[in-house]
Design an enzyme around this catalytic site. Structure first.
Site, short mmCIF file in Angstrom:
data_model
loop_
_atom_site.label_atom_id
_atom_site.label_comp_id
_atom_site.label_asym_id
_atom_site.label_seq_id
_atom_site.Cartn_x
_atom_site.Cartn_y
_atom_site.Cartn_z
N LYS B 41 0.80 -1.20 0.00
CA LYS B 41 0.00 0.00 0.00
C LYS B 41 0.85 1.27 0.00
O LYS B 41 0.36 2.35 -0.25
CB LYS B 41 -0.88 0.01 1.26
CG LYS B 41 -1.77 -1.19 1.41
CD LYS B 41 -2.49 -1.13 2.77
CE LYS B 41 -3.27 -2.43 2.97
NZ LYS B 41 -3.74 -2.53 4.37
N GLY B 42 2.12 1.08 0.32
CA GLY B 42 2.96 2.24 0.60
C GLY B 42 3.15 3.20 -0.54
O GLY B 42 3.46 4.38 -0.33
N ASP B 100 7.51 2.51 -2.54
CA ASP B 100 7.81 3.55 -1.55
C ASP B 100 9.26 3.48 -1.11
O ASP B 100 9.90 4.50 -0.90
CB ASP B 100 6.86 3.45 -0.34
CG ASP B 100 6.89 2.06 0.31
OD1 ASP B 100 7.48 1.13 -0.26
OD2 ASP B 100 6.30 1.91 1.39
N ASP B 103 15.23 -1.31 -0.05
CA ASP B 103 16.39 -1.41 0.84
C ASP B 103 17.24 -2.64 0.47
O ASP B 103 18.19 -2.53 -0.28
CB ASP B 103 16.03 -1.37 2.32
CG ASP B 103 14.78 -2.16 2.66
OD1 ASP B 103 14.60 -3.24 2.09
OD2 ASP B 103 14.00 -1.69 3.50
N PHE B 152 13.30 5.30 11.08
CA PHE B 152 11.93 4.86 10.84
C PHE B 152 11.09 6.08 10.50
O PHE B 152 11.08 7.06 11.24
CB PHE B 152 11.37 4.16 12.09
CG PHE B 152 10.11 3.39 11.82
CD1 PHE B 152 10.16 2.06 11.45
CD2 PHE B 152 8.88 4.01 11.91
CE1 PHE B 152 9.00 1.35 11.18
CE2 PHE B 152 7.71 3.31 11.64
CZ PHE B 152 7.78 1.98 11.27
N ASP B 159 3.86 3.82 6.89
CA ASP B 159 2.94 3.61 8.02
C ASP B 159 3.65 3.04 9.23
O ASP B 159 4.77 2.55 9.15
CB ASP B 159 1.84 2.63 7.61
CG ASP B 159 2.34 1.18 7.60
OD1 ASP B 159 3.31 0.89 6.87
OD2 ASP B 159 1.78 0.35 8.34
#
Lengths: 118, 183
Positions: B41-42, B100, B103, B152, B159
């Site tokens: 969803k990011g 989104d 990494d 974070f 989220d």
């Protein structure tokens, strides 16, 4: 004493791996979940020999990912371990320049673990 | 819910950078058509703004991937999979996967392998945030918004326990349970 590891679908080794740390186990689960084939400690690299060919120093990376042709070493946060592994990885890269290896620090793994909810 | 920390990226900074990415993509695909594939969803807020900053004809589709944590806890499934697949074939299409964050590259590696089998004309990666310092898999990220540190973040799609995604900016967050979530 490590808990008995789960059955892995993408492990490419003959016998059940015996992980030294919980971080290694979680790394294995992460590879397996992402359908990345992996081997555990499949190869030992000689880092230093004396003039007679006796091995003075060797290094066995934790993982080999054959599809990516990549070795991965997972290290704990203890500074002495980090320093020692950094040195070994540097020596491995010097002696075996064609070998790809990445050092995954526990702090890096903490970040990934937060993402994946480990 | 814990209070957010200081703002990492304000709305103006995000808007400017997304506009730059849109212009870059417009140049690269001038005279062609595009399919933007958002990873739920990011990516939804980033994709919505990016799509409006691109000036070539484009379609939008979405992929949803299984969650490592939920899969293990709820279904016992042990391998990543698509929970929602694309609604259309991508053969001979120009596809940009919009994420989104990249990494380790493990998730994108899986997406790339899966979509490559469908023979798109081009397949590129676009990410709002990139953490190359955590990269395990060597992947090509053609379009990246920002290289970010190992903090974070919440907001603009990011989220914490599904909240904060709708913040128009990106802020730091240090939830109390963050360290406890490891092992």
């Amino acid at each position: 004493m490590m808990e008995r590891p789960p059955t892995f679908a993408y492990y490419r080794g003959a016998k059940q791996p015996e992980f030294a740390t919980r971080t290694e186990l979680e790394a294995a689960k992460l590879f397996d979940y992402h359908r990345i084939a992996w081997e555990y400690e499949p190869r030992t690299f000689i880092l230093e020999e004396d003039e007679r060919g006796n091995i003075l120093e060797a290094f066995t990376p934790d993982f080999y990912l054959p599809d990516l042709d990549l070795y991965v070493e997972v290290t704990e946060m203890k500074q002495s371990l980090v320093t020692a592994k950094n040195r070994k990885v540097r020596k491995l890269r010097e002696r075996y320049p064609d070998i790809k290896i990445k050092l995954l620090y526990r702090k890096d793994f903490v970040r990934l673990a937060q993402k994946y909810g480990l | 819910m814990p209070a957010t920390g200081p703002i990492f990226l304000d709305e103006q900074t995000i808007r400017r950078r997304v506009g730059e990415l849109g212009a870059e993509i417009t140049r690269d695909f001038a005279g062609e058509e595009l399919l933007l594939v958002g990873i739920l969803k990011g990516s939804v807020f980033f994709l919505a703004d990016l799509a409006r900053a691109i000036e070539v004809p484009l379609e939008i589709d979405f992929l949803s991937l299984s969650s490592y944590h939920k899969e293990h806890q709820q279904t016992g499934a042990k391998a990543i999979r698509f929970l929602k697949d694309l609604d259309q074939p991508i053969k001979d299409k120009n596809v940009i996967v919009v994420q989104d964050m990249i990494d380790s590259g493990l998730t994108y590696h899986f997406i790339h392998r899966s979509l490559t089998l469908r023979r798109p004309r081009r397949l590129e990666a676009c990410t709002l945030f990139d953490r190359p310092q955590l990269r395990l898999v060597d992947i090509e990220v053609r379009y990246r918004g920002f290289e970010v540190p190992d903090d974070f973040f919440v907001g603009y799609g990011f989220d914490h326990q599904q909240y904060y995604r709708n913040l128009p900016y990106v802020a730091y967050l240090q939830p109390d349970d963050l360290q406890q979530s490891l092992f």
